[in-house]
Scaffold this motif. Structure first.
Motif, PDB file in Angstrom:
ATOM      1  N   ILE A  48       0.820  -1.213   0.000  1.00 25.97           N
ATOM      2  CA  ILE A  48       0.000   0.000   0.000  1.00 25.97           C
ATOM      3  C   ILE A  48       0.856   1.266   0.000  1.00 25.97           C
ATOM      4  O   ILE A  48       0.337   2.358  -0.266  1.00 25.97           O
ATOM      5  CB  ILE A  48      -0.994   0.036   1.184  1.00 25.97           C
ATOM      6  N   ALA A  49       2.151   1.152   0.279  1.00 24.12           N
ATOM      7  CA  ALA A  49       3.028   2.313   0.273  1.00 24.12           C
ATOM      8  C   ALA A  49       4.473   1.842   0.299  1.00 24.12           C
ATOM      9  O   ALA A  49       4.778   0.735   0.741  1.00 24.12           O
ATOM     10  CB  ALA A  49       2.751   3.219   1.465  1.00 24.12           C
ATOM     11  N   GLU A  50       5.354   2.711  -0.180  1.00 23.28           N
ATOM     12  CA  GLU A  50       6.783   2.469  -0.087  1.00 23.28           C
ATOM     13  C   GLU A  50       7.292   3.002   1.249  1.00 23.28           C
ATOM     14  O   GLU A  50       6.780   4.013   1.747  1.00 23.28           O
ATOM     15  CB  GLU A  50       7.526   3.144  -1.236  1.00 23.28           C
ATOM     16  N   PRO A  51       8.282   2.356   1.839  1.00 22.55           N
ATOM     17  CA  PRO A  51       8.776   2.821   3.141  1.00 22.55           C
ATOM     18  C   PRO A  51       9.179   4.281   3.158  1.00 22.55           C
ATOM     19  O   PRO A  51       8.966   4.979   4.162  1.00 22.55           O
ATOM     20  CB  PRO A  51       9.980   1.900   3.404  1.00 22.55           C
ATOM     21  N   ASP A  52       9.756   4.783   2.040  1.00 24.30           N
ATOM     22  CA  ASP A  52      10.211   6.170   2.049  1.00 24.30           C
ATOM     23  C   ASP A  52       9.064   7.178   1.971  1.00 24.30           C
ATOM     24  O   ASP A  52       9.285   8.386   2.055  1.00 24.30           O
ATOM     25  CB  ASP A  52      11.224   6.429   0.926  1.00 24.30           C
ATOM     26  N   GLU A  53       7.823   6.697   1.819  1.00 20.89           N
ATOM     27  CA  GLU A  53       6.678   7.593   1.870  1.00 20.89           C
ATOM     28  C   GLU A  53       6.294   7.942   3.305  1.00 20.89           C
ATOM     29  O   GLU A  53       5.553   8.898   3.543  1.00 20.89           O
ATOM     30  CB  GLU A  53       5.460   6.956   1.182  1.00 20.89           C
ATOM     31  N   LEU A  54       6.796   7.167   4.259  1.00 22.83           N
ATOM     32  CA  LEU A  54       6.451   7.391   5.659  1.00 22.83           C
ATOM     33  C   LEU A  54       7.513   8.254   6.328  1.00 22.83           C
ATOM     34  O   LEU A  54       8.678   8.248   5.925  1.00 22.83           O
ATOM     35  CB  LEU A  54       6.302   6.059   6.383  1.00 22.83           C
ATOM     36  N   PRO A  55       7.124   9.006   7.356  1.00 26.05           N
ATOM     37  CA  PRO A  55       8.059   9.932   8.010  1.00 26.05           C
ATOM     38  C   PRO A  55       9.296   9.221   8.534  1.00 26.05           C
ATOM     39  O   PRO A  55       9.223   8.108   9.051  1.00 26.05           O
ATOM     40  CB  PRO A  55       7.220  10.515   9.152  1.00 26.05           C
ATOM     41  N   ALA A  56      10.440   9.901   8.403  1.00 24.77           N
ATOM     42  CA  ALA A  56      11.708   9.308   8.808  1.00 24.77           C
ATOM     43  C   ALA A  56      11.774   9.053  10.307  1.00 24.77           C
ATOM     44  O   ALA A  56      12.540   8.200  10.755  1.00 24.77           O
ATOM     45  CB  ALA A  56      12.863  10.207   8.378  1.00 24.77           C
ATOM     46  N   GLU A  57      10.980   9.786  11.098  1.00 24.49           N
ATOM     47  CA  GLU A  57      11.027   9.600  12.544  1.00 24.49           C
ATOM     48  C   GLU A  57      10.258   8.362  13.005  1.00 24.49           C
ATOM     49  O   GLU A  57      10.217   8.063  14.205  1.00 24.49           O
ATOM     50  CB  GLU A  57      10.472  10.831  13.259  1.00 24.49           C
ATOM     51  N   CYS A  58       9.670   7.635  12.065  1.00 25.51           N
ATOM     52  CA  CYS A  58       8.896   6.440  12.411  1.00 25.51           C
ATOM     53  C   CYS A  58       9.498   5.200  11.751  1.00 25.51           C
ATOM     54  O   CYS A  58      10.034   5.269  10.635  1.00 25.51           O
ATOM     55  CB  CYS A  58       7.444   6.581  11.954  1.00 25.51           C
TER      56      CYS A  58
END
Length: 258
Positions: A176-186
């Motif tokens: 559903i998403a690529e890891p780099d789409e999520l905030p770096a702090e998570c």
């Protein structure tokens, strides 16, 4: 208009209005949304003997609303199964786990200050008598891309999680998403479905959550005191206290305290 398995999901405004009309036949609002539903044949206007006009769902409207509810229930079940699997994984690693714990966190000035109430899908602390080893972790579970994107637009919620936990990770359905789409702090954990789609085969940690040194705020202690943690599964005890295993290794992260 008929409902089939191929019907796309109802737009959320349509679904909300259909549910509202179904709960109680209401007076016409004369807005654009009502025009769309009338034109689509999902609602109809009726006039009673006193010449009062009210709105009612048509058969097509009921069918589509029922299909929407079935889809929502399927998503809810998948979300609950995944959240429960994450919780059990944390628990088997010797952590004390809570589901949907209501927590109150302060917001920074750049987000308007004040407080935010959040409910992480999974919140856990180490089973330890040393406060500095607690390492509270919040996990947020997402199985639909739309829900994930909506969550990413809520920086206040994410800020609250980071204020309450030493680590925060998203657990998302693979694809559903690529890891780099999520905030770096998570952190990012991918959940891979079973071959038949009935459950979850495995969890794959693809990005470790940055760890911040912190101690639990007093309001969180009070919330934990009032709440009931997830009941332990019956079976072999966890590795906590096993001299062969390292009790300070986090699940899905593969690292000890820093």
């Amino acid at each position: 208009m008929t409902s089939t398995a191929e019907n796309p999901p109802l737009p959320r405004p349509w679904a909300r209005r259909l549910r509202s009309v179904y709960r109680s036949a209401g007076w016409p609002l004369r807005d654009g949304l009502e025009v769309e539903l009338l034109a689509a044949g999902l609602i109809e206007a009726r006039v009673d003997a006193a010449q009062r006009e009210t709105l009612h769902l048509t058969t097509a409207g009921l069918q589509l609303l029922a299909a929407s509810l079935r889809r929502n229930r399927a998503v809810y079940d998948a979300h609950e199964q995944l959240a429960q699997q994450v919780a059990r994984t944390m628990q088997r690693d010797g952590r004390v786990v809570w589901r949907e714990l209501s927590l109150r966190a302060p917001l920074p000035a750049e987000l308007g200050g004040g407080w935010a109430m959040v409910r992480p899908d999974v919140f856990s602390v180490r089973h330890t008598t040393v406060e500095t080893y607690l390492v509270p972790i919040a996990h947020e579970v997402k199985v639909r891309r739309a829900d994930l994107l909506a969550d990413l637009k809520r920086p206040a919620k994410r800020s609250a999680y980071l204020a309450l936990a030493a680590e925060c990770s998203y657990v998302i359905k693979a694809g559903i998403a690529e890891p780099d789409e999520l905030p770096a702090e998570c952190g990012v954990i991918l959940a891979h479905p079973d071959a038949d789609g009935s459950g979850w085969a495995r969890l794959e940690g693809v990005r470790a959550a940055p760890r911040r040194a912190m101690q639990l705020p007093f309001p969180v202690w009070m919330a934990l005191a009032r709440a009931v943690p997830l009941e332990a599964e019956e079976g072999p005890q966890s590795d906590l206290g096993n001299p062969v295993a390292d009790p300070l290794v986090d699940p899905l992260q593969g690292q000890g305290p820093t």
